[in-house]
Design an enzyme around this catalytic site. Structure first.
Site, PDB file in Angstrom:
ATOM      1  N   GLY A  71       0.882  -1.251  -0.135  1.00 24.37           N
ATOM      2  CA  GLY A  71       0.088   0.063  -0.171  1.00 24.37           C
ATOM      3  C   GLY A  71       0.959   1.304   0.057  1.00 24.37           C
ATOM      4  N   THR A  72       1.842   1.193   0.906  1.00 23.01           N
ATOM      5  CA  THR A  72       2.921   2.441   0.778  1.00 23.01           C
ATOM      6  C   THR A  72       3.292   2.807  -0.591  1.00 23.01           C
ATOM      7  OG1 THR A  72       3.296   2.176   2.967  1.00 23.01           O
ATOM      8  CG2 THR A  72       4.807   3.329   1.803  1.00 23.01           C
ATOM      9  N   ASN A 147      -7.907   3.712   8.427  1.00 33.41           N
ATOM     10  CA  ASN A 147      -7.200   2.676   8.873  1.00 33.41           C
ATOM     11  C   ASN A 147      -7.518   2.751  10.693  1.00 33.41           C
ATOM     12  OD1 ASN A 147      -5.618   4.859   8.185  1.00 33.41           O
ATOM     13  ND2 ASN A 147      -4.142   4.136   9.847  1.00 33.41           N
ATOM     14  N   GLN A 175      -7.811   0.142   3.356  1.00 34.42           N
ATOM     15  CA  GLN A 175      -8.753  -0.516   4.272  1.00 34.42           C
ATOM     16  C   GLN A 175      -9.936  -0.631   4.136  1.00 34.42           C
ATOM     17  OE1 GLN A 175      -7.593  -1.524   7.467  1.00 34.42           O
ATOM     18  NE2 GLN A 175      -5.532  -0.832   7.683  1.00 34.42           N
ATOM     19  N   SER A 195      -3.646  -3.221  -0.630  1.00 34.79           N
ATOM     20  CA  SER A 195      -2.599  -3.828  -0.097  1.00 34.79           C
ATOM     21  C   SER A 195      -2.890  -5.384   0.188  1.00 34.79           C
ATOM     22  CB  SER A 195      -2.068  -2.996   1.073  1.00 34.79           C
ATOM     23  OG  SER A 195      -1.067  -3.768   1.978  1.00 34.79           O
ATOM     24  N   HIS A 197      -1.738  -7.483   2.602  1.00 28.84           N
ATOM     25  CA  HIS A 197      -1.666  -8.172   3.754  1.00 28.84           C
ATOM     26  C   HIS A 197      -2.844  -7.352   4.669  1.00 28.84           C
ATOM     27  CE1 HIS A 197       0.191  -4.936   6.521  1.00 28.84           C
ATOM     28  NE2 HIS A 197       0.512  -4.385   5.109  1.00 28.84           N
ATOM     29  N   THR A 233      11.443  -6.938 -11.433  1.00 26.04           N
ATOM     30  CA  THR A 233      11.018  -8.289 -11.532  1.00 26.04           C
ATOM     31  C   THR A 233       9.769  -8.702 -10.601  1.00 26.04           C
ATOM     32  OG1 THR A 233      13.073  -8.979 -12.189  1.00 26.04           O
ATOM     33  CG2 THR A 233      11.772 -10.738 -11.351  1.00 26.04           C
ATOM     34  N   CYS A 322       4.180   5.718  17.466  1.00 25.82           N
ATOM     35  CA  CYS A 322       5.248   5.737  18.608  1.00 25.82           C
ATOM     36  C   CYS A 322       6.604   6.400  17.833  1.00 25.82           C
ATOM     37  CB  CYS A 322       5.766   4.119  19.239  1.00 25.82           C
ATOM     38  SG  CYS A 322       6.829   4.379  20.419  1.00 25.82           S
TER      39      CYS A 322
END
Ligand code: PLP
Length: 388
Positions: A71-72, A147, A175, A195, A197, A233, A322
């Site tokens: 996604g990034t 998100n 999301q 994305s 995952h 690739t 954080c």
């Protein structure tokens, strides 16, 4: 110890079917998809098959899908690839850092960027987007679902505004994909990020929809992979997995699978609110993805809640990042008008396809007693003082 995972907006477990689909591409089907021999043809066919499945999930043509590392990368490719220095870009203050920090970087390199605020429910007002338009506006990037809160933005209205103004529109649907039906034509977007995952495929693979005819400046230079839109690739096992996850997600959405998750989420949310005072849903009153519930538990630190629940086997999260050792209150919750201590006291519960009614019961048994115990220890929590 029993462990229940309610942090699916952070990442989702790989579905067994998805793992089975990708497994051969680690070993026996190892070809480079650009090779013209049998091995390459085999993996090329698998990549193109996956592209069809992803396109089917988003309602676009296969040729409009660009596979990325996640996604990034999809967000960065859209933000940097659709505008150039001197252009004006409109985005929102609640974007994921993949968009927010990309936009801030553009700002430092000669682009003009407007960050649209949100209301108390976490919603962008399309009228604000219209008001922010300038003659130099090239791109609008507003996420489809947040998100942290799951709040779904009025992307179709924003798409109409973009079309009327002749401006490009990108939406971060990382999301949303697999949780809510997506139709790029209805949204009216030129680019849309997803994305793997976040939808039960592995980490490290994603895709950007790029509408036919849209000029996109690549991020990388190299071979002519992905029609020269993304050199490198292909990650064949990851792409195959994303394709299978997209196929399964589409089938589940067509069967109304999101309703089951929404029912579990609602039971969790209502059960928590019924048992715990001085708590409230962040984003209540706005349309939300069916799996997400972000709740503030006044008077305690979110980090303390996460650790206490984890010790008992329940995985949840704070939306907060954080940074430099300090817990920053979430930029999303602050933008919605929460006080910093209320933002810091917020917890995100996010369900997945694997979540069961027993998992929700487990959480409902654990959360109220944990909050009560932490509040007893809290020097700042005074039941009568909250809200006064
Ligand atoms: N956009 C949103 C809304 C996200 O939630 C995330 C991940 O948390 C991303 C982008 C980044 O995706 P990835 O982790 O695949 O790089």
């Amino acid at each position: 110890m029993r462990r229940v995972y309610l942090d699916n907006n952070a990442t989702t477990p790989l579905l067994p079917e998805v793992f089975e689909a990708m497994r051969p591409y680690f070993a026996e089907r190892f070809g480079n998809a650009s090779s013209i021999h049998h091995h390459g043809q085999e993996t090329r066919a698998a990549v193109e098959n996956a592209r069809e499945s992803v396109a089917d999930l988003l309602g676009c043509r296969a040729s409009e899908i660009v596979f990325t590392s996640g996604g990034t990368e999809a967000d960065n490719l859209a933000i940097s690839g659709l505008a150039k220095a001197g252009d004006h870009v409109i985005t929102s203050s609640i974007e994921h850092h993949a968009v927010l920090h990309a936009a801030k970087h553009l700002e430092e390199t000669g682009y003009e960027v407007t960050f649209i605020p949100v209301d108390g429910r976490g919603l962008v007002d399309p009228a604000d987007v219209r008001r922010a338009l300038r003659p130099t506006t090239k791109l609008i990037s507003i996420m489809m679902a947040n998100n942290e809160t799951g709040v779904v933005q009025p992307v179709e209205e924003i798409g109409k505004i973009a079309a009327e103004a002749g401006v490009l529109f990108h939406t971060d649907a990382v999301q949303t994909a697999g949780k809510v039906a997506i139709d790029v034509a209805r949204i009216g977007c030129h680019a849309l990020s997803i994305s793997g995952h976040k939808m039960h495929a592995p980490q490290g693979v994603g895709a950007l929809f790029v509408k036919k005819g849209t000029r996109l400046q690549p991020l990388f230079y190299g071979g002519r992979h992905e029609r020269s839109r993304r050199a490198g690739t292909e990650n064949v096992p990851g792409i195959v997995a994303l394709g299978e996850a997209a196929r399964l997600a589409k089938a589940a959405l067509d069967r109304g699978g999101d309703k089951k998750i929404a029912d579990l989420r609602d039971r969790l949310e209502q059960g928590i609110l019924a048992q715990i005072d001085d708590a409230g849903v962040n984003g209540a009153g706005a349309p939300r993805t069916p799996n997400t519930s972000n709740i503030h538990f006044d008077g305690i630190e979110g980090e303390a809640i996460v650790i206490a629940l984890d010790l008992k086997g329940l995985a949840v999260s704070t939306g907060a990042a954080c940074s430099s050792g300090a817990i920053e209150p979430s930029h999303v919750l602050l933008a919605m008008g929460l006080r910093p201590n209320q933002a810091r006291a917020s917890i995100r519960f996010s369900l997945g396809k694997q979540t069961t009614a027993e998992d929700v019961d487990f959480a409902l048994a654990l959360v109220p007693e944990t909050i009560a115990r932490l509040r007893e220890l809290s020097p700042v929590y005074r039941k009568t003082a909250i809200g006064s």
